[in-house]
Design a protein around this motif. Structure first.
Motif, PDB file in Angstrom:
ATOM      1  N   ASP A  30      29.987   4.702 -38.386  1.00 16.34           N
ATOM      2  CA  ASP A  30      29.433   3.431 -38.861  1.00 16.34           C
ATOM      3  C   ASP A  30      30.441   2.655 -39.699  1.00 16.34           C
ATOM      4  O   ASP A  30      30.586   1.440 -39.551  1.00 16.34           O
ATOM      5  N   GLU A  60      23.607   6.609 -25.314  1.00 20.59           N
ATOM      6  CA  GLU A  60      23.447   6.129 -26.692  1.00 20.59           C
ATOM      7  C   GLU A  60      24.487   5.053 -27.005  1.00 20.59           C
ATOM      8  O   GLU A  60      25.673   5.234 -26.738  1.00 20.59           O
ATOM      9  N   THR A  62      26.255   2.854 -29.936  1.00 22.99           N
ATOM     10  CA  THR A  62      26.537   2.728 -31.368  1.00 22.99           C
ATOM     11  C   THR A  62      27.339   1.452 -31.553  1.00 22.99           C
ATOM     12  O   THR A  62      28.299   1.214 -30.811  1.00 22.99           O
ATOM     13  N   CYS A  75      25.329  -2.141 -38.782  1.00 27.06           N
ATOM     14  CA  CYS A  75      25.678  -1.013 -37.921  1.00 27.06           C
ATOM     15  C   CYS A  75      24.403  -0.304 -37.474  1.00 27.06           C
ATOM     16  O   CYS A  75      23.501  -0.084 -38.296  1.00 27.06           O
ATOM     17  N   THR A  77      22.419   2.390 -34.151  1.00 26.98           N
ATOM     18  CA  THR A  77      22.481   3.222 -32.951  1.00 26.98           C
ATOM     19  C   THR A  77      21.217   2.991 -32.136  1.00 26.98           C
ATOM     20  O   THR A  77      20.113   2.980 -32.682  1.00 26.98           O
ATOM     21  N   GLN A  78      21.402   2.790 -30.839  1.00 18.11           N
ATOM     22  CA  GLN A  78      20.276   2.543 -29.940  1.00 18.11           C
ATOM     23  C   GLN A  78      20.312   3.578 -28.821  1.00 18.11           C
ATOM     24  O   GLN A  78      21.318   3.711 -28.114  1.00 18.11           O
TER      25      GLN A  78
END
Length: 416
Positions: A30, A60, A62, A75, A77-78
């Motif tokens: 991050d 994922e 980021t 920042c 994360t998905q």
């Protein structure tokens, strides 16, 4: 970096290098994504920069998003990202990125996508939201792309190791002498500096080639140009290119310094030579220098490199002292880890070190002085030379005033 007319100037300014180097060693993905997005945005004068990293195995995403209108990066994360393999790579990148943050909510400006090739990462790149042309943005994109690639690769490797290799690495230690004076010892972070050296050596070589091309073309054009204004503009471009070249040269020397050629070196004579070379600077500063070297035996050193270390340490003291200040140099023999060494101390009675200076004291590109007055390579270069000779270097500051640099250098045992 944007100019007053909105264009992009040649070469990444020193301030961005300092910010990016401060990320090493990598502590979290991050922090890397956020700072990289901020640097991309600010250096290219974009409205926003959206830096994405996608892992195809975990599906994922980021990402780090920085808008010029905001002070901090976003920042996130998905997970569970969908991929449409029928699309082009750029369209796939956009589709993946928009599943994290829709572009319509980021900026109304058009966007430019720049891929960041990282072998270990399925997809990495940055979306720059800007009304500038692609040609304007290309001025810094290759430089930033290479730096981003190296940082993202290191972040990926750090995350996959899942260890705590820096837990035992303390850059500062506090000592209390008989309950009176609190002294802070500032130690170079070896892991951090070695990572920076590798980064500087690789990035420096790749950046130096286009800079040399720019400087060479400028010289060719100057030979044929007669218009005074155009000659002045070309001279300015050439001057900045040479400035980048010199900075990169220092970075490459830090990353891959020449191997030392050690011989028996007389420390007293070496310090006298350095004192003579700095005579004008010492005289102009109004600082009192005292040297106390009672019968110190010879060191095992590359004399030229030893002079570089001592000169940089003395200059570091001179730069912070007011007229009437003092620098004291002393030395004595000491056994360190069963190795006979000379313990050289260079002490000033200046203002000491702030918390920020303690954290970044040995970092390349870091300078506590006013921006533009130095690249901050002095102490990192000292660490590199000392390390190559099997020695140690550290700084010590106390609550009241002053800094002492401690240099432990192997003796030349053939003289004993």
């Amino acid at each position: 970096m944007a100019s007053e007319t909105g264009g992009v100037s040649l070469g990444l300014p020193d301030v961005f290098y300092r910010r990016l180097f401060s990320l090493i060693p990598i502590e979290s993905l991050d922090s890397v994504l956020g700072e990289l997005a901020a640097v991309w945005c600010e250096a290219t004068a974009a409205k926003a920069a959206y830096l994405v990293q996608f892992d195809q195995e975990s599906l994922e995403l980021t990402a780090g998003l920085f808008r010029r209108s905001q002070a901090e990066a976003d920042c996130f994360t998905q997970a569970s990202i969908r991929i449409d393999q029928s699309r082009s790579l750029t369209e796939q990148a956009r589709s993946i990125a928009e599943q994290g943050r829709p572009f319509s909510l980021i900026s109304s400006s058009s966007f430019h996508y720049i891929a960041i090739p990282c072998a270990q990462i399925s997809l990495a790149g940055v979306f720059l939201f800007s009304n500038q042309s692609s040609n304007d943005l290309l001025a810094l994109s290759s430089e930033l792309t290479e730096i981003s690639r190296r940082l993202l690769t290191q972040a990926w490797e750090t995350g996959n190791r899942q260890d705590s290799q820096h837990d035992d690495c303390h850059t500062c230690q506090t000592e209390v002498e008989q309950g009176k004076t609190i002294r802070q010892r500032v130690l170079p972070s070896t892991d951090k500096l070695e990572a920076m050296a590798e980064f500087a050596a690789g990035a420096g070589h790749e950046i130096n080639n286009p800079v040399a091309t720019i400087a060479g073309r400028v010289q060719m054009l100057l030979k044929q140009e007669t218009d005074p204004e155009r000659r002045q503009s070309l001279a300015t471009i050439g001057g900045q290119a040479y400035r980048i070249r010199d900075m990169i040269g220092d970075a490459m020397l830090f990353g891959r310094p020449p191997a030392p050629r050690p011989t028996a070196v007389n420390l007293s004579k070496t310090i006298n030579d350095v004192q003579h070379s700095l005579h004008e600077a010492i005289q102009d500063s109004g600082v009192l220098l005292t040297v106390d070297l009672p019968g110190v035996p010879c060191l095992r050193a590359d004399e030229t490199q030893l002079k570089v270390v001592i000169s940089n340490l003395m200059l570091n003291c001179l730069n912070v002292l007011e007229p009437g200040g003092q620098i004291c140099i002393s030395a004595k023999e000491k056994i360190v880890d069963a190795v006979p060494m000379v313990h050289l101390e260079i002490t000033d009675d200046g203002p000491g070190l702030s918390e920020q200076e303690q954290e970044h004291l040995f970092d390349p590109f870091y300078s506590a002085r006013q921006a533009g007055r130095g690249l901050g390579f002095g102490l990192s270069k000292c660490w590199r030379i000392v390390e190559l000779h099997g020695g140690q270097i550290e700084a010590e500051t106390c609550q009241e005033r002053g800094v002492t640099f401690h240099l432990f250098w192997p003796l030349d045992e053939t003289e004993n």
